[in-house]
Design a protein around this motif. Structure first.
Motif, short mmCIF file in Angstrom:
data_model
loop_
_atom_site.label_atom_id
_atom_site.label_comp_id
_atom_site.label_asym_id
_atom_site.label_seq_id
_atom_site.Cartn_x
_atom_site.Cartn_y
_atom_site.Cartn_z
N MET A 287 0.72 -1.26 0.15
CA MET A 287 0.12 0.08 0.17
C MET A 287 0.41 1.19 -0.42
SD MET A 287 -2.83 1.08 3.38
CE MET A 287 -3.25 -0.33 3.54
N LEU A 288 2.04 1.31 1.44
CA LEU A 288 3.00 2.35 0.76
C LEU A 288 3.65 2.77 -0.25
CD1 LEU A 288 3.73 4.85 2.86
CD2 LEU A 288 5.66 2.69 3.80
N ILE A 289 4.13 1.32 -0.66
CA ILE A 289 5.08 1.60 -2.24
C ILE A 289 3.83 2.32 -3.36
CG2 ILE A 289 5.88 0.21 -3.62
CD1 ILE A 289 7.81 1.10 -1.54
N GLY A 290 3.15 1.54 -2.87
CA GLY A 290 1.86 1.93 -4.66
C GLY A 290 1.23 3.39 -4.24
N SER A 291 2.14 3.78 -3.60
CA SER A 291 1.11 5.30 -3.03
C SER A 291 2.09 6.09 -3.62
CB SER A 291 0.59 5.31 -1.06
OG SER A 291 1.92 5.91 -0.99
N LEU A 292 3.76 5.62 -2.97
CA LEU A 292 4.52 6.59 -3.65
C LEU A 292 4.77 6.05 -5.16
CD1 LEU A 292 6.45 6.08 -0.10
CD2 LEU A 292 5.47 7.96 -1.22
N GLN A 293 4.54 4.97 -5.53
CA GLN A 293 4.99 5.06 -6.78
C GLN A 293 4.34 6.62 -8.04
OE1 GLN A 293 4.10 0.79 -7.65
NE2 GLN A 293 6.35 0.81 -7.92
N LYS A 294 4.82 7.20 -9.17
CA LYS A 294 4.68 7.19 -10.65
C LYS A 294 3.61 7.19 -11.39
CE LYS A 294 6.06 11.76 -12.46
NZ LYS A 294 5.17 12.91 -11.11
N GLU A 295 4.51 5.84 -11.86
CA GLU A 295 3.11 4.93 -12.71
C GLU A 295 3.52 3.25 -11.91
OE1 GLU A 295 2.11 5.41 -15.52
OE2 GLU A 295 3.02 7.44 -15.78
N PRO A 296 2.38 2.91 -11.54
CA PRO A 296 1.42 1.57 -11.10
C PRO A 296 2.55 0.76 -11.46
CG PRO A 296 0.28 2.06 -12.13
CD PRO A 296 1.22 3.14 -12.78
N ASP A 297 3.84 -0.18 -11.09
CA ASP A 297 4.39 -1.15 -11.14
C ASP A 297 3.60 -2.23 -10.67
OD1 ASP A 297 5.81 -2.72 -11.89
OD2 ASP A 297 8.14 -1.57 -11.97
N ALA B 107 -3.36 7.40 -5.87
CA ALA B 107 -3.98 7.95 -5.92
C ALA B 107 -4.46 7.28 -4.47
CB ALA B 107 -5.20 9.00 -6.21
N ILE B 108 -5.34 6.25 -4.94
CA ILE B 108 -6.45 5.75 -3.89
C ILE B 108 -5.54 5.16 -2.73
CG2 ILE B 108 -7.21 3.12 -3.60
CD1 ILE B 108 -8.79 3.80 -6.66
N LEU B 109 -4.34 5.15 -3.12
CA LEU B 109 -3.29 4.06 -2.74
C LEU B 109 -2.87 5.24 -1.29
CD1 LEU B 109 -1.47 1.55 -3.82
CD2 LEU B 109 -3.65 0.74 -2.59
N ALA B 110 -3.18 6.25 -1.79
CA ALA B 110 -2.63 7.27 -0.61
C ALA B 110 -3.40 7.33 0.03
CB ALA B 110 -2.15 8.75 -2.44
N GLY B 111 -4.79 8.03 -0.85
CA GLY B 111 -5.86 7.64 0.56
C GLY B 111 -5.84 6.92 0.96
N ALA B 112 -5.56 5.41 1.33
CA ALA B 112 -5.84 4.67 2.04
C ALA B 112 -4.73 4.74 2.72
CB ALA B 112 -5.87 3.15 0.79
N VAL B 113 -3.37 4.82 2.68
CA VAL B 113 -2.21 5.15 3.63
C VAL B 113 -2.81 6.10 4.76
CG1 VAL B 113 -0.16 5.78 4.16
CG2 VAL B 113 -0.61 4.48 2.43
N VAL B 114 -3.34 7.13 4.28
CA VAL B 114 -3.63 8.20 4.75
C VAL B 114 -4.92 8.03 6.11
CG1 VAL B 114 -5.01 10.56 5.30
CG2 VAL B 114 -3.36 10.04 3.41
N LEU B 115 -6.10 7.30 5.14
CA LEU B 115 -6.78 6.37 6.41
C LEU B 115 -6.09 5.45 7.59
CD1 LEU B 115 -9.85 5.73 7.00
CD2 LEU B 115 -10.26 4.88 5.06
N ALA B 116 -5.08 4.61 6.70
CA ALA B 116 -4.80 3.82 7.79
C ALA B 116 -4.52 4.18 9.16
CB ALA B 116 -4.02 2.64 7.13
N ILE B 117 -3.25 4.83 8.46
CA ILE B 117 -2.12 5.49 9.78
C ILE B 117 -2.71 5.56 10.88
CG2 ILE B 117 -0.80 7.24 10.06
CD1 ILE B 117 0.95 6.93 7.43
#
Lengths: 297, 310
Positions: A48-58, A263-273
């Protein structure tokens, strides 16, 4: 959730059962199972964290261990869409309200159920247990009819908080802990002329502080993580808690974003933290038995 | 309900005092302390429960607050409508499929991990935290990662390569519900592990020592001592997992985009939401709720009977 009591009484300090097998070599399968389990539990959080920091989804396996190119763009993108600060504030007010009501009225109710004798006590206790068996989701239609249609509380914090205001699991935990305190403590205080309020405030409460932490942690994850109810009461975007606005983003808007998963994962990180940090910080209390051993002796 | 010695013995009860005691109980202040909670339970639990049953027997619809409208009693009409609706029947079958996957998996995995954890000496605290972190995290946040992992070009399919299912997991009508069942198992497992961990403390250590002396292998002592020793906890785990399953909403709503594909992963609560609030039929939605509650209670009773015999 009628199991809080059992959680509380976990004896973490007891010597492990397999003191019987002394050979060190036989421990490795146990640790292999545990480590595999832990990997499966923790990996999605890391991802989740890594995905939220990637410019392009890998999505390749190598993408899970990026060597560079990390960016905070996804966070500003989700912030543009959701107004993270407002959503977090709504989540905070919703959760804070529930915590406040639970602490004030839940502690009073727990104390009365454990330590005072009054008419209707048995009935109240029975209903409290029943509440934990009949799930909230099944009452959603009539509560929606009441709160939104009859009282017109849609898009208000009051409407959001009302059905969750006093967490029954927390009341149950408070009762269990007040019950464990020795009766002598109370009769002595009463003989000295202390009123019940005074006894509760200056004698009982300080002794059950670990229960307070456990109950507050459990109460916190209820409203903070809740989706269905705030989703039903709030239609205005600026009243929605983060869980609701993120869910709406996932189901409506995501398709049109440049890197929707980021963007979704970034939101998920904020919600989870907040929840994760609280539980890691207070993990000792979550199953602690210090109080149990403290008063039983 | 209390058995403790009481302070009342130190009082000299007058007759008026004893009458008051008979009516209000020995410490009427308890009524004051408990009143807010009692009012709360009456308002958001007892009354709505009654209202749900009442609505399910009416031709009920939403009206403006305060408006006088006629909502006739229609007997079992709503229940007939609901049971004759293929979408509702589908959702109940889906939840049964969910429970058949989720409940056994939950019981086996949480007991195995709890007993492994119980014996672990090093890293116990860290492992325990790792296990319950999904439980304390919002479904919405976790669904986001699973969407990413299980999307058609996601990591799971990348790993599987040619073995990846087609259509992909969440849009495959045979796989959507199993994925949801596994997601919920994963999310809730930490809570059940804590529950079993507590129950394991009550299994007498001497039994394991005796078994070891008798030369029993670890697997034998697991099946012969651990499993029967935690049976009351197993009853609880099964009942709580069933209740969680009956409540399923967020996962089909988000993970499979509203119970898709084509209702293959819809759940009763999702259908309740669609019928009651989206389509404005709270009467039939309440009927679904009542059927669901009765179903959950029946399953719980059968579980208790089956697991608690002898």
């Amino acid at each position: 959730m009628a199991t809080a009591q059992q959680l509380e009484t976990t004896e973490e300090s007891t010597p492990p059962e397999q003191m019987v097998d002394r050979s060190k070599g036989r421990l490795w399968p146990r640790y292999l199972v545990l480590a595999l389990g832990a990997l499966i539990f923790v990996f999605p959080f890391y991802y989740m964290l890594i995905g939220s920091l990637q410019k392009e989804p890998d999505t390749s396996l190598a993408g899970a261990v990026p060597t560079g190119g990390l960016t905070l763009d996804n966070y500003s993108q989700i912030n543009d869409r959701l107004n993270l600060v407002q959503a977090l504030a709504n989540s905070g007010i919703f959760t804070g309200g529930v915590l406040l009501f639970t602490v004030v009225f839940g502690v009073l109710a727990g104390y009365a159920l454990a330590r005072l004798h009054f008419r209707g006590q048995g009935t109240l206790f029975a209903v409290m247990l029943l509440v934990q068996i009949v799930p909230f989701q099944l009452l959603v239609i009539p509560i929606y009819v009441m709160v939104v249609r009859t009282y017109g509380l849609a898009d208000t914090y009051a409407g959001m908080i009302l059905p969750f205001a006093i967490n029954s699991t927390a009341v149950f935990i408070f009762r269990q802990f007040f019950m464990q305190l020795p009766e002598d403590l109370f009769s002595a205080a009463r003989i000295d002329g202390a009123g019940e309020f005074r006894i509760l405030w200056s004698i009982a409460l300080p002794l059950v502080r670990p229960a307070l932490v456990t109950a507050l942690l459990l109460t916190f994850i209820g409203p903070w993580n809740e989706f269905l109810w705030p989703f039903l009461v709030t239609k205005e975007a600026d009243m929605q808690p983060l869980a609701v606005s993120l869910a709406n983003y996932i189901s409506n808007i995501a398709g049109r974003a440049a890197n929707p998963y980021g963007a979704i994962l970034a939101g998920a990180v904020v919600l989870a933290i907040p929840a994760v940090v609280l539980f890691v910080a207070f993990q000792k209390h979550f199953t602690s038995s210090d109080l149990g051993s403290g008063v039983k002796g | 309900m209390k058995a403790e010695a009481e302070t009342a013995s130190t009082d000299k009860p007058s007759s008026s005092r004893s009458r008051r005691t008979a009516i209000l109980g020995r410490q009427p202040l308890g009524l004051v302390f408990a009143a807010p909670y009692a009012v709360f339970l009456a308002a958001v639990f007892a009354y709505p429960l009654g209202l749900a049953v009442w609505i399910s027997f009416q031709d009920y619809f939403f009206a403006a607050p305060g408006a006088q409208v006629d909502r006739p009693f229609v007997g079992l009409e709503n229940y007939k409508t609901v049971l004759g609706d293929p979408a509702v029947r589908r959702s109940f079958l889906n939840v049964i499929q969910f429970l058949l996957i989720n409940v056994p998996l939950t019981v086996v995995l949480s007991l195995v991990l709890a007993s492994a954890l119980n014996g672990a000496i090093r890293g116990r605290a860290a492992l325990r935290v790792a296990y319950y972190i999904p439980y304390v995290t919002a479904s919405v946040a976790l669904v986001a990662v699973w969407l990413f992992l299980f999307s058609s070009g996601g990591m799971v399919n990348q790993l599987l390569g040619p073995l990846a299912p087609d259509p992909s997991w969440l849009v495959n009508s045979a796989l959507a519900m199993p994925v949801i069942a596994i997601f919920v198992t994963w999310k809730q497992l930490g809570f059940f592990i804590l529950l079993y961990l507590a129950a394991l403390q009550n299994v007498p250590k001497e039994l394991y020592e005796a078994a070891a002396v008798d030369g029993a292998r670890r697997f034998r002592s697991f099946t012969n001592i651990t499993v029967p020793g935690v049976r009351p906890a197993t009853v609880l785990v099964v009942i709580l997992a069933t209740i969680t399953g009956a409540n399923l909403f967020t996962e089909p709503y988000l993970l499979t985009n509203g119970g898709g594909p084509d209702g293959a992963s819809s759940s009763p609560v999702l259908v309740m939401y669609q019928k009651g609030i989206e389509q404005g039929n709270p009467d039939t939605a309440s009927a679904i709720g009542v059927i669901l509650v009765i179903g959950v209670l029946l399953i719980s009773l059968v579980n208790r009977k089956l697991l608690e015999r002898d």
